[in-house]
Design a protein around this motif. Structure first.
Motif, PDB file in Angstrom:
ATOM      1  N   ALA A  81      -5.787   1.434  -0.303  1.00 23.73           N
ATOM      2  CA  ALA A  81      -5.267   1.826  -1.615  1.00 23.73           C
ATOM      3  C   ALA A  81      -3.748   1.673  -1.698  1.00 23.73           C
ATOM      4  CB  ALA A  81      -5.657   3.268  -1.920  1.00 23.73           C
ATOM      5  N   TRP A  82      -3.064   1.794  -0.582  1.00 23.95           N
ATOM      6  CA  TRP A  82      -1.595   1.723  -0.561  1.00 23.95           C
ATOM      7  C   TRP A  82      -1.067   0.296  -0.416  1.00 23.95           C
ATOM      8  CZ3 TRP A  82       1.636   5.967   2.217  1.00 23.95           C
ATOM      9  CH2 TRP A  82       1.325   7.214   1.671  1.00 23.95           C
ATOM     10  N   ILE A  83      -1.918  -0.632  -0.002  1.00 24.05           N
ATOM     11  CA  ILE A  83      -1.465  -2.012   0.199  1.00 24.05           C
ATOM     12  C   ILE A  83      -2.049  -2.877  -0.915  1.00 24.05           C
ATOM     13  CG2 ILE A  83      -1.508  -4.033   1.713  1.00 24.05           C
ATOM     14  CD1 ILE A  83      -1.629  -2.121   4.097  1.00 24.05           C
ATOM     15  N   GLU A  84      -1.172  -3.421  -1.718  1.00 26.36           N
ATOM     16  CA  GLU A  84      -1.600  -4.233  -2.854  1.00 26.36           C
ATOM     17  C   GLU A  84      -2.471  -5.397  -2.387  1.00 26.36           C
ATOM     18  OE1 GLU A  84       0.354  -7.013  -6.320  1.00 26.36           O
ATOM     19  OE2 GLU A  84       1.553  -5.382  -5.493  1.00 26.36           O
ATOM     20  N   GLY A  85      -3.629  -5.528  -3.021  1.00 23.57           N
ATOM     21  CA  GLY A  85      -4.531  -6.628  -2.727  1.00 23.57           C
ATOM     22  C   GLY A  85      -5.395  -6.422  -1.496  1.00 23.57           C
ATOM     23  N   ALA A  86      -5.263  -5.284  -0.831  1.00 22.36           N
ATOM     24  CA  ALA A  86      -6.039  -5.047   0.393  1.00 22.36           C
ATOM     25  C   ALA A  86      -7.464  -4.629   0.057  1.00 22.36           C
ATOM     26  CB  ALA A  86      -5.374  -3.969   1.234  1.00 22.36           C
ATOM     27  N   THR A  87      -8.357  -4.947   0.962  1.00 19.05           N
ATOM     28  CA  THR A  87      -9.742  -4.485   0.902  1.00 19.05           C
ATOM     29  C   THR A  87      -9.942  -3.554   2.098  1.00 19.05           C
ATOM     30  OG1 THR A  87     -10.576  -6.257   2.322  1.00 19.05           O
ATOM     31  CG2 THR A  87     -10.487  -6.702  -0.067  1.00 19.05           C
ATOM     32  N   GLU A  88     -11.084  -2.890   2.159  1.00 19.77           N
ATOM     33  CA  GLU A  88     -11.347  -2.045   3.326  1.00 19.77           C
ATOM     34  C   GLU A  88     -11.368  -2.883   4.603  1.00 19.77           C
ATOM     35  OE1 GLU A  88     -14.348   1.040   3.217  1.00 19.77           O
ATOM     36  OE2 GLU A  88     -14.036   1.236   1.055  1.00 19.77           O
ATOM     37  N   GLN A  89     -11.862  -4.096   4.503  1.00 21.58           N
ATOM     38  CA  GLN A  89     -11.921  -4.967   5.685  1.00 21.58           C
ATOM     39  C   GLN A  89     -10.511  -5.346   6.152  1.00 21.58           C
ATOM     40  OE1 GLN A  89     -14.025  -8.671   5.178  1.00 21.58           O
ATOM     41  NE2 GLN A  89     -14.428  -8.832   7.364  1.00 21.58           N
ATOM     42  N   THR A  90      -9.649  -5.751   5.232  1.00 26.45           N
ATOM     43  CA  THR A  90      -8.288  -6.119   5.639  1.00 26.45           C
ATOM     44  C   THR A  90      -7.502  -4.879   6.074  1.00 26.45           C
ATOM     45  OG1 THR A  90      -7.395  -6.025   3.376  1.00 26.45           O
ATOM     46  CG2 THR A  90      -8.223  -8.168   4.166  1.00 26.45           C
ATOM     47  N   ALA A  91      -7.780  -3.741   5.437  1.00 30.76           N
ATOM     48  CA  ALA A  91      -7.088  -2.501   5.825  1.00 30.76           C
ATOM     49  C   ALA A  91      -7.502  -2.067   7.234  1.00 30.76           C
ATOM     50  CB  ALA A  91      -7.377  -1.398   4.827  1.00 30.76           C
ATOM     51  N   THR A  92      -8.755  -2.296   7.598  1.00 34.81           N
ATOM     52  CA  THR A  92      -9.194  -1.992   8.964  1.00 34.81           C
ATOM     53  C   THR A  92      -8.391  -2.816   9.957  1.00 34.81           C
ATOM     54  OG1 THR A  92     -11.420  -1.454   8.204  1.00 34.81           O
ATOM     55  CG2 THR A  92     -11.188  -2.012  10.528  1.00 34.81           C
ATOM     56  N   TRP A  93      -8.167  -4.059   9.617  1.00 38.61           N
ATOM     57  CA  TRP A  93      -7.370  -4.961  10.455  1.00 38.61           C
ATOM     58  C   TRP A  93      -5.931  -4.439  10.547  1.00 38.61           C
ATOM     59  CZ3 TRP A  93      -9.444  -8.871  13.167  1.00 38.61           C
ATOM     60  CH2 TRP A  93      -8.586  -9.827  13.718  1.00 38.61           C
ATOM     61  N   ASP A  94      -5.363  -4.039   9.400  1.00 40.15           N
ATOM     62  CA  ASP A  94      -3.994  -3.511   9.370  1.00 40.15           C
ATOM     63  C   ASP A  94      -3.868  -2.257  10.238  1.00 40.15           C
ATOM     64  OD1 ASP A  94      -3.213  -5.467   7.478  1.00 40.15           O
ATOM     65  OD2 ASP A  94      -3.731  -4.168   5.790  1.00 40.15           O
ATOM     66  N   VAL A  95      -4.799  -1.331  10.044  1.00 37.39           N
ATOM     67  CA  VAL A  95      -4.765  -0.079  10.798  1.00 37.39           C
ATOM     68  C   VAL A  95      -4.869  -0.352  12.289  1.00 37.39           C
ATOM     69  CG1 VAL A  95      -6.058   2.059  11.273  1.00 37.39           C
ATOM     70  CG2 VAL A  95      -5.625   1.350   8.906  1.00 37.39           C
ATOM     71  N   GLU A 137       7.216  -9.719   7.378  1.00 34.22           N
ATOM     72  CA  GLU A 137       7.172  -8.819   6.224  1.00 34.22           C
ATOM     73  C   GLU A 137       5.777  -8.202   6.053  1.00 34.22           C
ATOM     74  OE1 GLU A 137      10.638 -11.220   6.134  1.00 34.22           O
ATOM     75  OE2 GLU A 137       8.568 -11.926   6.098  1.00 34.22           O
ATOM     76  N   GLU A 138       4.744  -9.002   6.280  1.00 37.02           N
ATOM     77  CA  GLU A 138       3.379  -8.476   6.191  1.00 37.02           C
ATOM     78  C   GLU A 138       3.145  -7.421   7.276  1.00 37.02           C
ATOM     79  OE1 GLU A 138       0.162 -11.628   4.991  1.00 37.02           O
ATOM     80  OE2 GLU A 138       1.658 -12.596   6.296  1.00 37.02           O
ATOM     81  N   ALA A 139       3.630  -7.690   8.470  1.00 31.67           N
ATOM     82  CA  ALA A 139       3.496  -6.737   9.574  1.00 31.67           C
ATOM     83  C   ALA A 139       4.262  -5.451   9.267  1.00 31.67           C
ATOM     84  CB  ALA A 139       4.001  -7.358  10.873  1.00 31.67           C
ATOM     85  N   GLU A 140       5.442  -5.583   8.693  1.00 30.11           N
ATOM     86  CA  GLU A 140       6.240  -4.405   8.369  1.00 30.11           C
ATOM     87  C   GLU A 140       5.573  -3.574   7.278  1.00 30.11           C
ATOM     88  OE1 GLU A 140      10.756  -2.892   7.751  1.00 30.11           O
ATOM     89  OE2 GLU A 140      10.396  -5.041   7.872  1.00 30.11           O
ATOM     90  N   ARG A 141       5.011  -4.227   6.277  1.00 29.29           N
ATOM     91  CA  ARG A 141       4.303  -3.503   5.212  1.00 29.29           C
ATOM     92  C   ARG A 141       3.157  -2.689   5.798  1.00 29.29           C
ATOM     93  NH1 ARG A 141       0.996  -7.337   1.884  1.00 29.29           N
ATOM     94  NH2 ARG A 141      -0.250  -7.042   3.706  1.00 29.29           N
ATOM     95  N   ALA A 142       2.374  -3.304   6.655  1.00 36.11           N
ATOM     96  CA  ALA A 142       1.251  -2.598   7.288  1.00 36.11           C
ATOM     97  C   ALA A 142       1.755  -1.436   8.135  1.00 36.11           C
ATOM     98  CB  ALA A 142       0.433  -3.566   8.137  1.00 36.11           C
ATOM     99  N   ALA A 143       2.803  -1.672   8.911  1.00 33.09           N
ATOM    100  CA  ALA A 143       3.342  -0.617   9.773  1.00 33.09           C
ATOM    101  C   ALA A 143       3.841   0.565   8.958  1.00 33.09           C
ATOM    102  CB  ALA A 143       4.462  -1.179  10.653  1.00 33.09           C
ATOM    103  N   ARG A 144       4.543   0.304   7.886  1.00 33.78           N
ATOM    104  CA  ARG A 144       5.081   1.388   7.052  1.00 33.78           C
ATOM    105  C   ARG A 144       3.955   2.242   6.451  1.00 33.78           C
ATOM    106  NH1 ARG A 144      10.286   1.429   5.821  1.00 33.78           N
ATOM    107  NH2 ARG A 144      11.578  -0.307   6.494  1.00 33.78           N
TER     108      ARG A 144
END
Length: 132
Positions: A80-94, A22-29
């Motif tokens: 900004a689109w992922i609840e609770g994300a920081t720039e560091q975690t968003a970099t990982w997601d991207v 689910e976490e992977a799908e949220r990031a992918a979307r």
């Protein structure tokens, strides 16, 4: 070749070291929605054709960016689109999503994708280009 839904999520989950699919799908979307807003024409259609249908529809969503986001702003928008994300975690997601997209696209299509994006996206896709 089109990647299966489960296979794409498994790769994103592994690369992002997520605890759940689910976490992977949220990031992918989120990442694919933002990426789709930056791509146009045949390049966008070709990439969509290589993604599972559910993700292709997200990429093809009529959302468009008013201006191309720099790689840094792309990461901030993801945060900004992922609840609770920081720039560091968003970099990982991207990185987890776009490196999977790069594998799926292949080098020729990825080159065309990068031509539509501001300088620096090659790093987000995990494919740094050597300087000229």
């Amino acid at each position: 070749m089109t990647l299966r839904h489960e296979a794409l999520l498994d790769r994103v989950k592994e690369r992002g070291e997520y605890d759940t699919v689910e976490e992977a799908e949220r990031a992918a979307r989120v990442v694919l929605a933002l990426l789709g807003a930056h791509l146009v024409g045949e390049v966008r259609a070709q990439l969509a054709a290589r993604l599972p249908e559910s993700f292709a529809l997200i990429l093809l969503n009529p959302l468009t960016s008013a201006e191309p986001l720099s790689p840094e702003r792309f990461v901030r928008a993801t945060a900004a689109w992922i609840e609770g994300a920081t720039e560091q975690t968003a970099t990982w997601d991207v990185s987890a999503v776009l490196s999977t997209v790069a594998d799926t696209a292949g080098s020729e299509l990825l080159g065309q994708i990068l031509l539509q994006l501001p300088v620096g996206y090659d790093l987000l896709f995990g494919r740094p280009t050597p300087p000229d």
